[in-house]
Design a protein around this motif. Structure first.
Motif, PDB file in Angstrom:
ATOM      1  N   GLY A   1       0.773  -1.237   0.000  1.00  0.00           N
ATOM      2  CA  GLY A   1       0.000   0.000   0.000  1.00  0.00           C
ATOM      3  C   GLY A   1       0.799   1.280   0.000  1.00  0.00           C
TER       4      GLY A   1
ATOM      5  N   ALA B   1      -3.854   2.274  -2.025  1.00  0.00           N
ATOM      6  CA  ALA B   1      -4.498   1.796  -0.804  1.00  0.00           C
ATOM      7  C   ALA B   1      -5.415   0.614  -1.065  1.00  0.00           C
TER       8      ALA B   1
ATOM      9  N   ARG C   1      -5.894  -3.102   1.045  1.00  0.00           N
ATOM     10  CA  ARG C   1      -7.179  -3.231   1.717  1.00  0.00           C
ATOM     11  C   ARG C   1      -7.915  -4.494   1.259  1.00  0.00           C
TER      12      ARG C   1
ATOM     13  N   VAL D   1      -2.202  -4.339   9.078  1.00  0.00           N
ATOM     14  CA  VAL D   1      -1.734  -3.790   7.814  1.00  0.00           C
ATOM     15  C   VAL D   1      -0.678  -2.724   8.070  1.00  0.00           C
TER      16      VAL D   1
ATOM     17  N   CYS E   1       0.858   0.155   5.735  1.00  0.00           N
ATOM     18  CA  CYS E   1       0.732   0.839   4.453  1.00  0.00           C
ATOM     19  C   CYS E   1       1.285   2.251   4.602  1.00  0.00           C
TER      20      CYS E   1
ATOM     21  N   ASN F   1      -2.368   6.473   3.362  1.00  0.00           N
ATOM     22  CA  ASN F   1      -3.417   5.507   3.032  1.00  0.00           C
ATOM     23  C   ASN F   1      -4.128   4.930   4.243  1.00  0.00           C
ATOM     24  N   GLN F   2      -3.653   5.243   5.435  1.00  0.00           N
ATOM     25  CA  GLN F   2      -4.170   4.554   6.616  1.00  0.00           C
ATOM     26  C   GLN F   2      -5.676   4.737   6.805  1.00  0.00           C
TER      27      GLN F   2
ATOM     28  N   VAL G   1      -7.568   2.643   4.232  1.00  0.00           N
ATOM     29  CA  VAL G   1      -7.528   1.204   4.497  1.00  0.00           C
ATOM     30  C   VAL G   1      -8.463   0.830   5.644  1.00  0.00           C
TER      31      VAL G   1
END
Length: 510
Positions: A244, A249, A253, A269, A271, A275-276, A279
């Motif tokens: 990611g 993203a 995901r 995850v 990333c 992108n958090q 996601v």
């Protein structure tokens, strides 16, 4: 088949000509079943035993009152052995021959392809290629169905590679055992629906001859370990997905949610920081693990071994990572600085702790630039990624997918899943071919979903090869269920509902 058919027929006390009669009868029976209203056929015969099967079909059709036209691509004096016997029986019942230019193509006509069988070596000869292309064109323009006898003419039975020219059949009736090349790659668009006729020796053949490849289907799919009444999230397994990078993203995901839907108890995850929120949005069950000083890709992150990456991990993060059961690396990873850093981190974690690992997407592209090898990972390339792993062209991969998947498994270790129509799974010794799935899967994100399923199923099976076989089957089967609403417009996330259903249907309690 070429090596052992005669010996097994002898063991069963069946003459080879009797096998030819059984083959022709099976093809004719399927033709009548599939196109019950037809009373007219054109039979295309080559020069070998496949032509003999065609002559049997033609004779039986005459005996049942059909209008029959036979196009033979060699002089009748050239037929030998059992093919000649079948020819003479056809002539004796009133059969005759036509030229390609004089064929009468009725609107309800069925074309029977008995030009070339499994014995073809090298490219299709020019005169055969010309007929094949003309028949394909006529069948398409006039919507005439084609049934191929044993194999679509021009298809390599071992690799599934068309040898210059190939009949595009609507139906193929194959004999004694399915040929591995029929089930993968380009062969999928030439064989149409495949039917197997055992010719009374299929069971004896299977008992005495070891298969080069095995089919993954409902009956052979490995059974999952069921949860017991005392299970909890920790005992159900912890999958850690890494990928990611910026603008990607969706990939991580999809992979992470697929792991949850396929039965993982916990999924975390890592990333890119940007992108958090994307996601975790609407999926609060996913945990987020951030490597570095509060961000995901600090400039100070080292890219060597894990013990040199201590600045990435604080004590709390270390405690979480210590509980990881399976790594999934690659969805949306990218191949820039972020991707390289997190690739190195994941590889080091895998090598130091021997955690089972799934490597997908850009994880594979980065792996191709290294000499890393492991017996405890599953690699999931499509043809382009496979080409980079072996430093060859995509054309080379598609020319012989069976050879390619074995080479990757032997070079890099572990299990290789060569994705595509008829996905192949190999550990370098055993090779299995998946039978589920459909063309609706030709959309972005499907491979990411598979990587998540793989991560979850490694937790529920005793070895990575079984996990890979089960995962590719469930992945394709979920798409088959989703396709009930139509092929076009299917999304990777449409598989989540069927996926949850399927993993509950194939555990040990069922």
């Amino acid at each position: 088949m070429a090596t052992n058919e005669r010996a097994i027929a002898k063991l069963a006390a069946i003459e080879m000509y009797q096998l030819m009669e059984l083959a022709g009868a099976a093809a004719f029976a399927l033709l009548r079943q599939r196109w019950s209203k037809t009373t007219s056929i054109v039979v295309l015969c080559g020069s070998g035993n496949n032509a003999g099967d065609g002559f049997v079909v033609a004779r039986l059709a005459i005996e049942h009152g059909f209008k029959v036209q036979v196009l033979a691509l060699t002089d009748i004096e050239n037929y030998q052995g059992n093919a000649d016997i079948a020819l003479q029986k056809y002539v004796e019942c009133g059969g005759h021959f036509s030229q390609l230019s004089t064929l009468e193509l009725d609107h309800d006509l069925v074309i029977v392809d008995a030009l070339l069988g499994t014995g073809i070596v090298g490219s299709v000869r020019a005169n055969y290629g010309e007929v094949i292309e003309q028949i394909n064109a006529v069948a398409t323009s006039q919507k005439l169905p084609i049934i191929s006898v044993d194999l679509p003419s021009g298809l390599d039975a071992n690799t599934g590679n068309p040898l210059g020219h190939c009949i595009k059949a609507d139906v193929t009736v194959t004999f004694i055992a399915i040929k591995q090349g029929m089930l993968t790659g380009q062969a999928k668009q030439y064989c149409g629906d495949i039917f197997l006729a055992g010719l009374k020796i299929d069971k004896l053949f299977a008992e005495n001859i070891a298969a080069d490849s095995l089919i993954i289907n409902n009956n052979s799919c490995p059974k999952l370990i069921a949860r017991n009444s005392c299970s909890h999230k920790g005992s159900s397994g912890f999958v850690y997905a890494i990928g990611g990078d910026k603008s990607m993203a969706g990939a991580i995901r999809l992979s992470a949610e697929a792991a949850l839907r396929a039965g993982a108890g916990l999924v975390a995850v890592t990333c890119h920081q940007e992108n958090q929120l994307l996601v975790a949005a609407n999926r609060p069950e996913l945990m987020l693990l951030t490597l570095g000083q509060g961000t995901i890709a600090q400039e100070s992150i080292e890219t060597s071994a894990l013990n040199q990456n201590t600045n990435m991990i604080n004590q709390d993060l270390e405690a979480k990572i210590a509980k990881v059961d399976v790594l999934v690396l690659g969805p949306g990873l990218g191949t820039g600085r972020y991707g390289q850093q997190h690739f190195d981190f994941a590889i080091a974690l895998h090598e130091q702790r021997n955690i089972p690992m799934v490597v997908d997407a850009d994880g594979l592209n980065l792996l191709a630039q290294t000499d890393h090898r492991s017996d405890n990972w599953i690699l999931t390339p499509h043809s382009g990624e496979a080409a980079r792993l072996l430093n060859v062209s995509v054309k080379d991969i598609e020319f012989d997918r069976f050879s390619a998947v074995k080479k990757i498994a032997l070079r890099y270790g572990g299990v290789c899943v060569l994705k595509g129509p008829g996905t192949i799974v190999s550990n370098g010794v055993q090779t299995n071919i998946n039978t589920s799935g459909n063309e609706g899967m030709a959309v972005g994100g499907m491979g990411d979903v598979l990587s998540g399923i793989l991560g979850a199923l490694i937790l529920q099976l005793n070895n990575n090869f079984d996990a890979a076989c089960c995962a590719v089957f469930i992945h394709g089967k979920a798409a088959d269920i989703a396709a009930e609403n139509g092929i076009k417009g299917m999304l990777a996330s449409d598989l989540f509902g069927p996926l949850r259903f399927l993993v509950n249907q194939i555990d040990e309690k069922k």
